[in-house]
Design a protein around this motif. Structure first.
Motif, PDB file in Angstrom:
ATOM      1  N   ILE A  11     -24.325 107.298 -18.075  1.00  0.00           N
ATOM      2  CA  ILE A  11     -24.975 106.043 -18.478  1.00  0.00           C
ATOM      3  C   ILE A  11     -24.183 105.369 -19.588  1.00  0.00           C
ATOM      4  CG2 ILE A  11     -27.025 105.075 -19.597  1.00  0.00           C
ATOM      5  CD1 ILE A  11     -28.660 107.176 -18.046  1.00  0.00           C
ATOM      6  N   ALA A  12     -23.724 106.147 -20.567  1.00  0.00           N
ATOM      7  CA  ALA A  12     -22.953 105.583 -21.676  1.00  0.00           C
ATOM      8  C   ALA A  12     -21.666 104.940 -21.180  1.00  0.00           C
ATOM      9  CB  ALA A  12     -22.645 106.670 -22.700  1.00  0.00           C
ATOM     10  N   GLU A  13     -20.999 105.542 -20.212  1.00  0.00           N
ATOM     11  CA  GLU A  13     -19.773 104.962 -19.669  1.00  0.00           C
ATOM     12  C   GLU A  13     -20.053 103.651 -18.944  1.00  0.00           C
ATOM     13  OE1 GLU A  13     -17.948 107.861 -17.168  1.00  0.00           O
ATOM     14  OE2 GLU A  13     -17.128 109.003 -18.862  1.00  0.00           O
ATOM     15  N   ARG A  14     -21.135 103.621 -18.180  1.00  0.00           N
ATOM     16  CA  ARG A  14     -21.470 102.383 -17.463  1.00  0.00           C
ATOM     17  C   ARG A  14     -21.838 101.272 -18.428  1.00  0.00           C
ATOM     18  NH1 ARG A  14     -25.220 103.028 -12.351  1.00  0.00           N
ATOM     19  NH2 ARG A  14     -24.493 100.897 -12.148  1.00  0.00           N
ATOM     20  N   GLN A  15     -22.588 101.612 -19.470  1.00  0.00           N
ATOM     21  CA  GLN A  15     -22.967 100.604 -20.465  1.00  0.00           C
ATOM     22  C   GLN A  15     -21.744 100.083 -21.214  1.00  0.00           C
ATOM     23  OE1 GLN A  15     -25.748  99.104 -21.011  1.00  0.00           O
ATOM     24  NE2 GLN A  15     -27.206 100.352 -19.876  1.00  0.00           N
ATOM     25  N   ALA A  16     -20.806 100.963 -21.506  1.00  0.00           N
ATOM     26  CA  ALA A  16     -19.598 100.555 -22.236  1.00  0.00           C
ATOM     27  C   ALA A  16     -18.728  99.639 -21.383  1.00  0.00           C
ATOM     28  CB  ALA A  16     -18.810 101.788 -22.666  1.00  0.00           C
ATOM     29  N   GLY A  17     -18.765  99.806 -20.083  1.00  0.00           N
ATOM     30  CA  GLY A  17     -17.939  98.991 -19.201  1.00  0.00           C
ATOM     31  C   GLY A  17     -18.533  97.637 -18.867  1.00  0.00           C
ATOM     32  N   ARG A  18     -19.781  97.426 -19.239  1.00  0.00           N
ATOM     33  CA  ARG A  18     -20.434  96.156 -18.931  1.00  0.00           C
ATOM     34  C   ARG A  18     -20.164  95.131 -20.020  1.00  0.00           C
ATOM     35  NH1 ARG A  18     -26.495  97.558 -17.535  1.00  0.00           N
ATOM     36  NH2 ARG A  18     -26.491  95.360 -17.028  1.00  0.00           N
ATOM     37  N   PRO A  19     -20.060  93.862 -19.649  1.00  0.00           N
ATOM     38  CA  PRO A  19     -19.865  92.836 -20.679  1.00  0.00           C
ATOM     39  C   PRO A  19     -21.160  92.629 -21.464  1.00  0.00           C
ATOM     40  CG  PRO A  19     -20.114  91.814 -18.536  1.00  0.00           C
ATOM     41  CD  PRO A  19     -20.060  93.300 -18.308  1.00  0.00           C
ATOM     42  N   THR A  20     -21.028  92.111 -22.674  1.00  0.00           N
ATOM     43  CA  THR A  20     -22.211  91.846 -23.485  1.00  0.00           C
ATOM     44  C   THR A  20     -22.943  90.624 -22.919  1.00  0.00           C
ATOM     45  OG1 THR A  20     -20.920  90.462 -24.983  1.00  0.00           O
ATOM     46  CG2 THR A  20     -21.143  92.770 -25.559  1.00  0.00           C
ATOM     47  N   LEU A  21     -24.239  90.549 -23.184  1.00  0.00           N
ATOM     48  CA  LEU A  21     -25.032  89.421 -22.712  1.00  0.00           C
ATOM     49  C   LEU A  21     -24.650  88.159 -23.471  1.00  0.00           C
ATOM     50  CD1 LEU A  21     -28.651  90.831 -22.362  1.00  0.00           C
ATOM     51  CD2 LEU A  21     -27.154  90.061 -20.563  1.00  0.00           C
ATOM     52  N   ARG A  22     -24.628  87.047 -22.754  1.00  0.00           N
ATOM     53  CA  ARG A  22     -24.362  85.765 -23.399  1.00  0.00           C
ATOM     54  C   ARG A  22     -25.580  85.347 -24.217  1.00  0.00           C
ATOM     55  NH1 ARG A  22     -23.023  84.544 -18.069  1.00  0.00           N
ATOM     56  NH2 ARG A  22     -24.764  83.089 -18.016  1.00  0.00           N
TER      57      ARG A  22
END
Length: 60
Positions: A11-22
């Protein structure tokens, strides 16, 4: 037995790979927005229908 990553690590890896919310974007998942709006509309329409039924019955 199995030496894979734990669920927390995945989960941490997937969250780190996602862009931040605008800024101003609250729903990053389309169906979540649909479900949220559906529930809100359902509650409002249900209250209005209930009000109309009570008014038709003459309940004050």
């Amino acid at each position: 037995m199995f030496h894979g990553k734990t669920i927390e690590e995945r989960i941490a890896e997937r969250q780190a790979g996602r862009p931040t919310l605008r800024e101003g974007k609250h729903f990053e998942h389309g169906p979540a927005r649909f479900v949220f709006l559906f529930v809100i509309v359902f509650v409002v329409v249900g209250h209005l229908v209930g009000l109309l039924v009570l008014m038709a019955m003459g309940v004050h």
